[in-house]
Every structure is written in C-alpha cells, then in structure tokens.
Design a protein around this motif. Structure first.
Motif: not given
Length: 309
Positions: A53, A56-57, A59-61, A64, A66, A69, A100
């Motif tokens: 997690r 992945l967080a 990558q979101t920051r 990236a 959806r 992800i 997501p």
C-alpha cells in the motif's frame, strides 16, 4: 533481485502466455516494487500488505494515473501469487489489495464515411513516398500501397488488434470462407470473417504486391515491410495514422479502427455477444463499453437535430 525477476518474466512469458507488452509492463512494475522494498531494508520474502500500500501511495503521490495504479495492483497480485507458488514468499500479501476503479473513457471512433475515406487514402498514388520510408516502387499500383490498403481493410473489417494483424501468416487466410484465423491475447485462437472489399484488397496484395516484396526472410508472413521481413507493429501504426490524418484533427491509430468497427457493428444491429467473440474480449463488460459510445453518439445527434432537444 535479478534472478527473481528473470524467473518471474519466464513465468509471464511461457506459463501465462502474456504479450511482450504485458511482460515488459509487469516486470517493470515488480522491479520498482522490489527496489522500493529494498530501499526500506525489506527483503522480497518479507513484503507485506502495508508495504504494498505504501508503494502504491508513492506512485499516486508522483502523479500516476488511475489506470497505471490499477495495472500495478495487477502486477503485484500476479507476482505475489507466483512468489508463493515458487517458495519466494511464505504467504500472499496481495490478496486484500484493491485496485482503484478505472475511469471509463469513451474511445474515439470514425464515422463510416470517414473510415471509408481512410481506407481509400491508404492506396496512395504510385509515385508517392512509401509509408515505411523505402524507395518508391515502380509500376502501378505500388506493392506498398496494396499492402497499406490491406492493413486498413483488415483492421476495420475485422476489428482485430494491430499485434494480431502483424502476426498473421499466409495459412491464416481462409479465402474460400473469407475468414481469418487470429491468435489473440493469451494465445487464444478465434475465427474472424472479413468483407468483400477486404477480400479484393487481399487478392491484389497476394497476387501482385507481396510477390514483389517477398524475400527468403519473408517466410510465411502475410504482411511484409519494404525489405521483405514481417511487418512490425510500429509501421502498421504509421500507416493508419497517415491514412486517418485529414489535417482537421488528430489522427487515430489501429485501436481507433477497432473501436470504430465495434461501434458500427452494434449500431448496425449486431448482438453484443457476437461482437465480443469477434473482438476476442474475455469479458462481456469490456464489449459493453461500445454500447455507451453508441448512446453518446445518438444523444449528440438528437441534441443537434431535434427542435426540442
């Protein structure tokens, strides 16, 4: 790490029969995951749900998408399942990992008359520069022009993927029944019919165009480059973009022709499950996206034409 990645790559390629594109994407994702864990002093065998997690967080920051992800979640799940099976991990930490919800974007499609114009544009004049950068061939019509028309005809008539198109061999053409044998994702085979315009384009290519380009390197490939080897996907994409670019907007690629074919089939009354079979979709939910395209186009026409819209 190198040994684990090599074994995982072999698993994807030979056991799961994933495409080379998927192999590269999943391997790259897992390489990033392992590097992320290593930077925190966590060996592969100790990767847990909280680290997944956190990865992945991160990558979101970094911004990236959806869809990216979601693919990384799939990569992690596939890797962890394989790692448990092969004894790299004691338990699977990815079973509770959630992807997501993907944003469903309606694909760009051509109108039927635009598709016809693009196919006509593929048959360039004999003195035009070939789409794949070779020297102009003599004679009329040029072998490359004949090939380019086949590319457009088959992509639109059959709705096949560009990789499926480039992988076709001579034996995959059943001229008597006007059917192609196509090898799709996961090495799944299906039969796809093609229309009479594609039949004529294929006939000219096989009798006039291909013999002029064929070399010992051609082997059994249906479509060839100017040097006689099997046509590669990048060149096929170039052909489509050149044919669909009218100067008034962005051109579309081979997948745009696939979207167009599916949409036009549904608008013409084809059953959704028939279209699913033709496109080689494993899930009907994927094919249902095209029903939304048709509804959106219907709404757009209604808004423009109805006095009380």
């Amino acid at each position: 790490m190198a040994d684990v990645l090599a074994a995982f790559t072999d698993h994807l390629r030979y056991e799961k029969a994933r495409s080379e594109h998927t192999v590269r994407a999943y391997t790259g994702d897992v390489r990033g995951l392992i590097a992320f864990a290593g930077a925190r002093g966590v060996p592969i065998s100790c990767i847990d749900l909280s680290l997944l997690r956190a990865w992945l967080a991160e990558q979101t920051r970094r911004g990236a998408a959806r869809s990216t992800i979601a693919r990384q979640v799939s990569s992690a799940k596939t890797f962890c399942t394989w790692a448990v099976r092969d004894g790299v991990m004691a338990s699977n930490p990815a079973t509770r990992l959630q992807a997501p919800r993907a944003q469903r974007v309606l694909p760009t499609v051509l109108a039927p008359e635009q598709a016809a114009a693009a196919i006509d544009a593929a048959a360039a004049p004999p003195d035009a520069v070939p789409s794949d950068g070779g020297l102009p061939e003599t004679g009329s019509p040029r072998p490359v022009a004949l090939r380019d028309r086949v590319i457009l005809e088959l992509l639109y008539s059959c709705g096949i993927r560009v990789g499926e198109l480039c992988g076709l061999d001579l034996a995959d053409v059943d001229a008597d029944r006007r059917v192609l044998r196509v090898i799709g994702k996961g090495d799944k085979q299906r039969s796809v019919p093609y229309g009479r315009p594609a039949e004529e384009a294929l006939r000219l290519w096989l009798t006039v165009g291909r013999p002029e380009l064929a070399t010992p390197a051609s082997a059994d490939a249906l479509l060839l480059g100017v040097r006689g080897g099997r046509l590669d996907q990048r060149m096929a994409r170039s052909v489509v973009h050149r044919a669909t670019g009218d100067g008034e907007g962005a051109s579309i690629g081979p997948h745009g022709l696939r979207h167009s074919a599916a949409t036009h089939l549904l608008e013409g009354g084809a059953d959704l499950r028939v279209v699913q079979e033709l496109l080689g979709h494993s899930s009907l939910a994927t094919t249902q996206l095209y029903t939304h395209v048709s509804v959106e186009r219907l709404r757009a026409v209604h808004d423009q034409a109805h006095p009380r819209a």
